[in-house]
Enzyme design. Structure first.
Site, mmCIF file in Angstrom:
data_model
loop_
_atom_site.group_PDB
_atom_site.id
_atom_site.type_symbol
_atom_site.label_atom_id
_atom_site.label_comp_id
_atom_site.label_asym_id
_atom_site.label_seq_id
_atom_site.Cartn_x
_atom_site.Cartn_y
_atom_site.Cartn_z
ATOM 1 N N LYS A 11 -23.353 -51.458 9.082
ATOM 2 C CA LYS A 11 -23.881 -51.862 7.768
ATOM 3 C C LYS A 11 -24.049 -50.645 6.857
ATOM 4 O O LYS A 11 -23.903 -50.758 5.629
ATOM 5 C CB LYS A 11 -25.189 -52.639 7.926
ATOM 6 C CG LYS A 11 -26.411 -51.854 8.359
ATOM 7 C CD LYS A 11 -27.409 -51.696 7.228
ATOM 8 C CE LYS A 11 -28.679 -51.022 7.708
ATOM 9 N NZ LYS A 11 -29.569 -50.649 6.590
ATOM 10 N N ASN A 12 -24.284 -49.453 7.428
ATOM 11 C CA ASN A 12 -24.428 -48.252 6.608
ATOM 12 C C ASN A 12 -23.094 -47.735 6.089
ATOM 13 O O ASN A 12 -23.063 -46.859 5.231
ATOM 14 C CB ASN A 12 -25.159 -47.162 7.384
ATOM 15 C CG ASN A 12 -26.644 -47.432 7.499
ATOM 16 O OD1 ASN A 12 -27.201 -48.253 6.766
ATOM 17 N ND2 ASN A 12 -27.298 -46.760 8.431
ATOM 18 N N ARG A 15 -33.051 -49.942 0.421
ATOM 19 C CA ARG A 15 -32.951 -48.647 -0.234
ATOM 20 C C ARG A 15 -31.537 -48.360 -0.728
ATOM 21 O O ARG A 15 -31.356 -47.517 -1.600
ATOM 22 C CB ARG A 15 -33.398 -47.537 0.723
ATOM 23 C CG ARG A 15 -32.468 -47.287 1.890
ATOM 24 C CD ARG A 15 -33.009 -46.215 2.822
ATOM 25 N NE ARG A 15 -32.184 -46.034 3.996
ATOM 26 C CZ ARG A 15 -31.189 -45.170 4.099
ATOM 27 N NH1 ARG A 15 -30.869 -44.441 3.054
ATOM 28 N NH2 ARG A 15 -30.501 -45.044 5.213
ATOM 29 N N CYS A 51 -37.142 -49.654 4.385
ATOM 30 C CA CYS A 51 -38.154 -49.417 5.410
ATOM 31 C C CYS A 51 -39.154 -48.356 4.959
ATOM 32 O O CYS A 51 -38.804 -47.390 4.285
ATOM 33 C CB CYS A 51 -37.495 -48.955 6.703
ATOM 34 S SG CYS A 51 -36.485 -50.219 7.513
ATOM 35 N N ARG A 70 -37.815 -41.278 0.359
ATOM 36 C CA ARG A 70 -36.360 -41.187 0.236
ATOM 37 C C ARG A 70 -36.052 -40.986 -1.241
ATOM 38 O O ARG A 70 -35.497 -41.860 -1.897
ATOM 39 C CB ARG A 70 -35.688 -42.458 0.739
ATOM 40 C CG ARG A 70 -36.104 -42.863 2.137
ATOM 41 C CD ARG A 70 -35.235 -44.006 2.583
ATOM 42 N NE ARG A 70 -35.822 -44.725 3.685
ATOM 43 C CZ ARG A 70 -35.137 -45.265 4.670
ATOM 44 N NH1 ARG A 70 -33.836 -45.149 4.692
ATOM 45 N NH2 ARG A 70 -35.723 -45.915 5.625
ATOM 46 N N PRO A 71 -36.463 -39.865 -1.801
ATOM 47 C CA PRO A 71 -36.294 -39.677 -3.235
ATOM 48 C C PRO A 71 -34.836 -39.650 -3.629
ATOM 49 O O PRO A 71 -33.982 -39.168 -2.872
ATOM 50 C CB PRO A 71 -36.962 -38.321 -3.497
ATOM 51 C CG PRO A 71 -36.895 -37.613 -2.191
ATOM 52 C CD PRO A 71 -37.037 -38.676 -1.150
ATOM 53 N N ILE A 72 -34.545 -40.190 -4.799
ATOM 54 C CA ILE A 72 -33.161 -40.168 -5.273
ATOM 55 C C ILE A 72 -32.992 -39.124 -6.376
ATOM 56 O O ILE A 72 -32.094 -39.209 -7.197
ATOM 57 C CB ILE A 72 -32.705 -41.563 -5.752
ATOM 58 C CG1 ILE A 72 -33.530 -42.045 -6.945
ATOM 59 C CG2 ILE A 72 -32.769 -42.569 -4.626
ATOM 60 C CD1 ILE A 72 -32.929 -43.282 -7.586
ATOM 61 N N ASP A 73 -33.875 -38.117 -6.348
ATOM 62 C CA ASP A 73 -33.789 -37.071 -7.369
ATOM 63 C C ASP A 73 -32.466 -36.316 -7.283
ATOM 64 O O ASP A 73 -31.951 -35.835 -8.299
ATOM 65 C CB ASP A 73 -34.958 -36.095 -7.241
ATOM 66 C CG ASP A 73 -35.069 -35.456 -5.867
ATOM 67 O OD1 ASP A 73 -34.981 -36.190 -4.871
ATOM 68 O OD2 ASP A 73 -35.227 -34.224 -5.784
ATOM 69 N N LEU A 74 -31.891 -36.213 -6.070
ATOM 70 C CA LEU A 74 -30.613 -35.517 -5.944
ATOM 71 C C LEU A 74 -29.473 -36.324 -6.564
ATOM 72 O O LEU A 74 -28.520 -35.750 -7.101
ATOM 73 C CB LEU A 74 -30.317 -35.214 -4.478
ATOM 74 C CG LEU A 74 -31.333 -34.299 -3.775
ATOM 75 C CD1 LEU A 74 -30.938 -34.075 -2.323
ATOM 76 C CD2 LEU A 74 -31.471 -32.970 -4.507
ATOM 77 N N ASP A 87 -31.872 -42.317 13.163
ATOM 78 C CA ASP A 87 -31.881 -43.761 13.383
ATOM 79 C C ASP A 87 -31.883 -44.139 14.859
ATOM 80 O O ASP A 87 -31.976 -45.317 15.196
ATOM 81 C CB ASP A 87 -30.667 -44.410 12.693
ATOM 82 C CG ASP A 87 -30.889 -44.614 11.209
ATOM 83 O OD1 ASP A 87 -32.002 -44.359 10.724
ATOM 84 O OD2 ASP A 87 -29.937 -45.035 10.521
ATOM 85 N N ILE A 120 -36.068 -35.448 10.008
ATOM 86 C CA ILE A 120 -35.463 -36.056 8.822
ATOM 87 C C ILE A 120 -36.499 -36.764 7.954
ATOM 88 O O ILE A 120 -36.603 -36.515 6.750
ATOM 89 C CB ILE A 120 -34.346 -37.038 9.240
ATOM 90 C CG1 ILE A 120 -33.346 -36.349 10.187
ATOM 91 C CG2 ILE A 120 -33.639 -37.574 7.997
ATOM 92 C CD1 ILE A 120 -32.665 -35.140 9.621
ATOM 93 N N ARG A 155 -32.129 -57.012 9.359
ATOM 94 C CA ARG A 155 -31.500 -56.243 8.281
ATOM 95 C C ARG A 155 -30.310 -55.438 8.777
ATOM 96 O O ARG A 155 -29.391 -55.149 8.004
ATOM 97 C CB ARG A 155 -32.512 -55.285 7.642
ATOM 98 C CG ARG A 155 -33.563 -55.934 6.756
ATOM 99 C CD ARG A 155 -34.417 -54.877 6.067
ATOM 100 N NE ARG A 155 -33.575 -53.840 5.501
ATOM 101 C CZ ARG A 155 -33.743 -52.533 5.706
ATOM 102 N NH1 ARG A 155 -34.706 -52.114 6.492
ATOM 103 N NH2 ARG A 155 -32.932 -51.667 5.144
#
Length: 433
Positions: A22-23, A96, A120, A125-129, A309, A331, A401
């Protein structure tokens, strides 16, 4: 809410098949945004996150067909018209991966409005990058009412160095770069197989990409992409979960339809713990546990290191190994939510910051436990498989999920597991242990 009822004690015997990742499927579905033509994806897993992604694309105006069974887990996506390039909160709040549509939407339509991602609760899990990269490529970013809005007439090629390795950030900016003007160089990229899988699809669509799977990716932007057909990689995390299930249950299990090359760190650690691993052909792994498992320390790392994971599942294995194991989570900062539930089942685990110390071998006993996130759910399933008595796992929607019919797959190799639903799900309640 659905629950799993699991009676432990049965060794797992036989063959269990791995579904598509799924990823990998989620970014590949997002990549369909980049073309007006049809994209066909095969080996799509039947999990809740895929259905959420389907709803998201349809809400934007795409035509999406999902087929299972005879259709062999196939989806066809046509984004000929994207009438509403908005990732709405009510759709993406549980996933996410919603941030993965940001780059392709800006690249294709010049505008994207995306709700801040959910998923989750395992840490930030910042998306600043993602944002920093898009700004470097010329996008104008604004924030309003929980949404990120990005605009650009056409993105420009740029030199982007990720301050921290990020899988979704690498994937998002890779998709943005394929339609940008000029060359984009991405440095300190994630090397996960999911990134390589996405790059393979994009290349089949006409993108010009070099270096996918390494820390530096170069992209020559093109004016237009076309449709393509692509088969999704097998799910290495599902495969790793089943390998641990075979080892921890004292079984003799063949995990089929996987890619052993993606499982090097997991296989190595299982062998260190005393499990016997045998490669069968190109896509199957046999795992056996003869005698007691041995304790072994483990630290999570970016690929090709041991995957975060798989940390929760490995911790369950460590509870059944002779000696003391030390696990370090590098992580995510909040990925020990399964620990208290394992302790309730009899595990001996102490946590200090990012380090967990597990003393085995601990006899586990049945209990009613709560699933808190996707991989924590898998660790509790593993614990219940070896616990004395009948355990009840609540909130298994988390595991739905990312694992396709895990109860049916495990039951097929000897596990005593059934799903119990609410009054509206009586047909599934009837499944016998």
């Amino acid at each position: 809410m659905d629950k799993f009822v699991i009676r432990g004690g049965n060794p797992l015997l036989g063959t269990i098949r791995v579904s598509g990742a799924k990823n990998s499927a989620l970014p590949c579905m997002a990549a369909a945004i980049l073309t007006e033509e049809e994209v066909v994806l095969e080996n799509i897993p039947q999990v809740q996150d895929i259905e959420t992604e389907r709803k998201l694309l349809v809400s934007m105006g795409a035509e999406v067909e999902l087929g299972y069974g005879r259709a062999q887990h196939r989806t066809s996506i046509s984004c000929r018209l994207l009438s509403d390039p908005v990732a709405k909160y009510e759709i993406v709040k549980t996933m996410r991966a919603s941030s993965l549509v940001l780059g392709p939407l800006v690249a294709r339509t010049g505008m994207a409005r995306v709700a801040m991602p959910g998923g989750c609760a395992i840490g930030g899990r910042p998306i600043d990058l993602h944002i920093k990269g898009l700004e470097t490529m010329g996008a104008k970013i604004s924030y309003e009412h929980g949404y990120i809005e990005a605009r650009a007439e056409r993105l420009k090629g740029a030199h982007i160095h990720f301050d921290k390795i990020t899988v979704t950030g690498t994937e998002d900016l890779l998709m943005a770069a394929v339609l940008a003007e000029g060359e984009t160089v991405l440095e300190n990229c994630a090397r996960e197989p999911e990134v390589t899988d996405l790059a393979a699809l994009l290349t089949a669509m006409g993108a010009k990409i070099e270096g996918a799977g390494t820390s530096v990716i170069k992209v020559q932007g093109v004016d237009k992409l076309h449709g393509a057909k692509h088969r999704i990689n097998p799910d290495r995390i599902e495969a790793g979960t089943f390998l641990i299930a075979g080892a921890i249950s004292g079984g003799d299990l063949c995990v089929s339809s996987c890619n052993p090359a993606h499982l090097g760190a997991v296989i190595s650690k299982l062998e260190e713990c005393g499990a016997r691993i045998e490669l069968i052909g190109k896509d199957s792994i046999r795992v056996r546990s003869e005698g007691n498992l041995r304790a072994a320390d483990m630290s999570t790392e970016e690929y090709p290191g041991f995957p975060t994971d798989m940390q929760a599942q490995y911790m369950t294995l460590a509870t059944q190994a002779e000696g003391t194991s030390v696990v370090v989570e590098n992580i995510f900062e909040n990925r020990y939510m399964h620990v208290q539930e394992l302790i309730r089942m009899g595990a001996n685990i102490k946590v200090d910051g990012r380090t967990a110390t597990i003393r085995g071998k601990s006899p586990l006993s049945s209990a009613a436990v709560m699933c808190s996130d996707l991989r924590a759910s898998a660790s509790l399933v593993l614990a219940a498989l070896v616990a004395d008595g009948e355990s009840i796992l609540d909130r298994v929607y988390h595991i739905d999920r990312g694992y396709e019919h895990i109860e049916e797959k495990l039951r097929g190799v000897g596990a005593q597991i059934r799903r119990m639903g609410n009054v509206f799900n009586s047909k599934r309640d009837a499944v016998a242990v």
